[in-house]
Design a protein around this motif. Sequence first.
Motif, PDB file in Angstrom:
ATOM      1  N   LEU A 375      -2.882  -8.541   6.155  1.00 10.21           N
ATOM      2  CA  LEU A 375      -2.443  -7.911   5.112  1.00 10.21           C
ATOM      3  C   LEU A 375      -2.465  -6.202   5.079  1.00 10.21           C
ATOM      4  CD1 LEU A 375      -1.507  -9.167   1.575  1.00 10.21           C
ATOM      5  CD2 LEU A 375      -2.090  -6.855   1.910  1.00 10.21           C
ATOM      6  N   LEU A 376      -3.770  -5.856   5.276  1.00  7.55           N
ATOM      7  CA  LEU A 376      -3.932  -4.398   5.092  1.00  7.55           C
ATOM      8  C   LEU A 376      -3.454  -3.877   6.228  1.00  7.55           C
ATOM      9  CD1 LEU A 376      -7.568  -4.622   3.430  1.00  7.55           C
ATOM     10  CD2 LEU A 376      -5.230  -4.119   2.317  1.00  7.55           C
ATOM     11  N   ASP A 377      -3.601  -4.326   7.333  1.00  2.45           N
ATOM     12  CA  ASP A 377      -3.259  -3.922   8.506  1.00  2.45           C
ATOM     13  C   ASP A 377      -1.498  -3.546   8.508  1.00  2.45           C
ATOM     14  OD1 ASP A 377      -5.723  -3.462   9.542  1.00  2.45           O
ATOM     15  OD2 ASP A 377      -5.814  -5.058  10.799  1.00  2.45           O
ATOM     16  N   THR A 378      -1.096  -4.778   8.132  1.00  4.36           N
ATOM     17  CA  THR A 378       0.425  -4.667   8.156  1.00  4.36           C
ATOM     18  C   THR A 378       0.909  -3.466   7.189  1.00  4.36           C
ATOM     19  OG1 THR A 378       0.297  -6.956   8.745  1.00  4.36           O
ATOM     20  CG2 THR A 378       2.674  -6.073   7.760  1.00  4.36           C
ATOM     21  N   LEU A 379       0.380  -3.565   6.077  1.00  4.38           N
ATOM     22  CA  LEU A 379       0.551  -2.505   4.931  1.00  4.38           C
ATOM     23  C   LEU A 379       0.508  -1.087   5.609  1.00  4.38           C
ATOM     24  CD1 LEU A 379       1.414  -2.403   2.059  1.00  4.38           C
ATOM     25  CD2 LEU A 379      -0.948  -2.067   1.633  1.00  4.38           C
ATOM     26  N   THR A 380      -0.650  -0.696   6.193  1.00  2.00           N
ATOM     27  CA  THR A 380      -0.811   0.572   6.633  1.00  2.00           C
ATOM     28  C   THR A 380      -0.257   1.059   8.133  1.00  2.00           C
ATOM     29  OG1 THR A 380      -3.022  -0.161   7.529  1.00  2.00           O
ATOM     30  CG2 THR A 380      -2.945   0.704   5.318  1.00  2.00           C
ATOM     31  N   ASP A 381      -0.237   0.032   8.993  1.00  2.00           N
ATOM     32  CA  ASP A 381       0.725   0.267  10.109  1.00  2.00           C
ATOM     33  C   ASP A 381       2.088   0.326  10.229  1.00  2.00           C
ATOM     34  OD1 ASP A 381      -1.737   0.543  11.296  1.00  2.00           O
ATOM     35  OD2 ASP A 381      -2.067  -1.639  11.882  1.00  2.00           O
ATOM     36  N   ARG A 382       2.631  -0.580   9.317  1.00  2.00           N
ATOM     37  CA  ARG A 382       4.085  -0.593   9.243  1.00  2.00           C
ATOM     38  C   ARG A 382       4.795  -0.496   7.942  1.00  2.00           C
ATOM     39  NH1 ARG A 382       2.914  -5.304  12.373  1.00  2.00           N
ATOM     40  NH2 ARG A 382       3.946  -6.665  10.645  1.00  2.00           N
ATOM     41  N   VAL A 383       4.398  -1.177   7.077  1.00  3.66           N
ATOM     42  CA  VAL A 383       5.253  -1.140   5.747  1.00  3.66           C
ATOM     43  C   VAL A 383       5.121   0.209   4.897  1.00  3.66           C
ATOM     44  CG1 VAL A 383       5.365  -2.005   3.553  1.00  3.66           C
ATOM     45  CG2 VAL A 383       4.697  -3.466   5.348  1.00  3.66           C
ATOM     46  N   VAL A 384       4.194   0.758   4.611  1.00  6.57           N
ATOM     47  CA  VAL A 384       4.179   2.136   4.023  1.00  6.57           C
ATOM     48  C   VAL A 384       4.746   3.119   4.912  1.00  6.57           C
ATOM     49  CG1 VAL A 384       2.808   4.002   2.803  1.00  6.57           C
ATOM     50  CG2 VAL A 384       2.398   1.381   2.434  1.00  6.57           C
ATOM     51  N   PRO A 385       4.151   3.416   6.151  1.00  9.38           N
ATOM     52  CA  PRO A 385       4.664   4.458   7.211  1.00  9.38           C
ATOM     53  C   PRO A 385       6.321   4.424   7.267  1.00  9.38           C
ATOM     54  CG  PRO A 385       2.917   3.569   8.002  1.00  9.38           C
ATOM     55  CD  PRO A 385       3.200   2.613   6.974  1.00  9.38           C
ATOM     56  N   THR A 386       6.972   3.192   7.126  1.00  9.48           N
ATOM     57  CA  THR A 386       8.317   3.017   7.310  1.00  9.48           C
ATOM     58  C   THR A 386       9.105   3.517   5.983  1.00  9.48           C
ATOM     59  OG1 THR A 386       8.352   0.615   7.095  1.00  9.48           O
ATOM     60  CG2 THR A 386       8.088   1.541   9.497  1.00  9.48           C
ATOM     61  N   ARG A 387       8.409   3.047   4.852  1.00  9.09           N
ATOM     62  CA  ARG A 387       9.185   3.534   3.604  1.00  9.09           C
ATOM     63  C   ARG A 387       8.468   4.521   2.827  1.00  9.09           C
ATOM     64  NH1 ARG A 387       8.382  -2.290   0.870  1.00  9.09           N
ATOM     65  NH2 ARG A 387       9.477  -1.042  -0.550  1.00  9.09           N
ATOM     66  N   LEU A 388       7.875   5.239   3.276  1.00  5.35           N
ATOM     67  CA  LEU A 388       6.976   6.348   2.694  1.00  5.35           C
ATOM     68  C   LEU A 388       7.743   7.093   1.552  1.00  5.35           C
ATOM     69  CD1 LEU A 388       4.141   7.603   2.653  1.00  5.35           C
ATOM     70  CD2 LEU A 388       5.109   9.374   4.464  1.00  5.35           C
ATOM     71  N   ALA A 389       8.998   7.288   1.707  1.00 10.26           N
ATOM     72  CA  ALA A 389       9.801   7.979   0.806  1.00 10.26           C
ATOM     73  C   ALA A 389       9.792   7.373  -0.501  1.00 10.26           C
ATOM     74  CB  ALA A 389      11.100   8.252   1.252  1.00 10.26           C
ATOM     75  N   GLU A 390       9.770   5.869  -0.490  1.00 10.95           N
ATOM     76  CA  GLU A 390       9.746   5.188  -1.598  1.00 10.95           C
ATOM     77  C   GLU A 390       8.510   5.196  -2.762  1.00 10.95           C
ATOM     78  OE1 GLU A 390      11.168   1.022  -0.967  1.00 10.95           O
ATOM     79  OE2 GLU A 390      12.051   1.880   1.092  1.00 10.95           O
ATOM     80  N   PHE A 391       7.505   5.572  -2.016  1.00  9.89           N
ATOM     81  CA  PHE A 391       6.170   5.764  -2.539  1.00  9.89           C
ATOM     82  C   PHE A 391       5.840   7.005  -3.323  1.00  9.89           C
ATOM     83  CE2 PHE A 391       5.873   2.053  -0.207  1.00  9.89           C
ATOM     84  CZ  PHE A 391       4.789   1.227  -0.756  1.00  9.89           C
TER      85      PHE A 391
END
Length: 439
Positions: A375-391
């Motif tokens: 979960l943490l790898d998926t979050l930090t490698d793909r999810v947050v980087p591709t949606r960074l502007a939303e955070f």
Amino acid sequence: MRSRALAAVARQLAAAGDSLAGTTAVLSGRPAPAAALAHPSQPTAWCSGRAGLWTTAAAAPAAAKAAAAGPRQAGRHAAAIVHLGQPGAAAAFSSAAASHTGHGIAQKILSATQDGVGPEVVEAVAAMDPAGVPSVARAAAVTGITDASFLATLAQAAVRAMPHLSPADICSVVESFSDLDCYSVEFKDATADVVLQRLPDFSGDMLGHLLRAFGDSNYFDGELLEGVVAHLAANPAQYSAENVADVVYAFSRCGFCHPDLITVVEVAAGTLLKEAAADRGYAIANVLDAYSRVGCSSPDVVDRLITKAAEDPSSFDANCLAKVTTAVIKLGYSNEDLLLPLLDAAVGKLPELSPKAVVELVGALGDLGYEHRLLLDTLTDRVVPTRLAEFSLDHLSDLVDSLNQLGYYNKGFMALLQQATEQRRAGSATRHTSRGAQR
């Protein structure tokens, strides 16, 4: 200190007397006194005192009777008092002195700035017909008005209008005030009085939404909460599990636990489990989330709900699954056989989660000290980087704190967050300097 019943009657007497004065003045061709429009006898919306002064000697015996009758009968007596000297309950509000409609004012608000609506709009709100309050409050919420003078005047208008509004309009106004972060003890008191008097008129959805908005506004009214729970317990078939979840949420926000609340949820549990098969987990998620906040629960009901959620977590809506998983952790369930199915299913749904749901889920894992590597790898490698502007910066800061709590480190992710944080702060400083130069 006056009782709720006496205070409610006093408010309505003040509104009736001032409005009647305005009507009389208009009929006689004289200017309406300021009290008819602005109600200076009432404290400002930000004062914790109850509003209202006796306006006629003849009203005093009726007021005393209302207070003696108790809070449940006070509304009926108050309604009769308001009718004194008036052809109809809303007649004074319909006078030429207060002929402003909500639609026109709402249009002006929608075109205003957040920090200023202009004195003419504030004056119009002070003299507004009660029917206009819901549309004006909604427009203010949409615009995000922060003008303190406007919000105080709107709160006073809402207090005066409350007895004349339908249940649906009352819910709309409360939700708008919640969106506006418009905190007014007098508004809270007036709303609670009317809702208690008319509980059977509120549908389950209305009552649930109203209580949720009360919770979001950090409004605590013990008498209202107890009255709602008693009403739900006496009429369980009228309220869905989702409605019950909203009520539990309001209790949780207030830190208020009531034995009858557990009984209400137990009665709703059977319906809740049936509903959950069709609603993609919304009901279970909201009840478990509320239970994780309220500080009191029925273990048997919670166990059944969690077991149901763990049976097929992939069928849940993404944000509901995150809410369930977060609640399960907060409720102290650390059994891997229970948590792993939820967390494994959450990995595939991470791209669909809202930033808030992501932050709360990782925060719960941090508090538990449980590192789900995939979960943490998926979050930090793909999810947050591709949606960074939303955070937001706050979201990113909370994420870093939780990851540090877990001892999890991703060098590329941390470098990305540091770069994003510096760029946003620089951009914010540039915009602030530009606005200052324009002024």
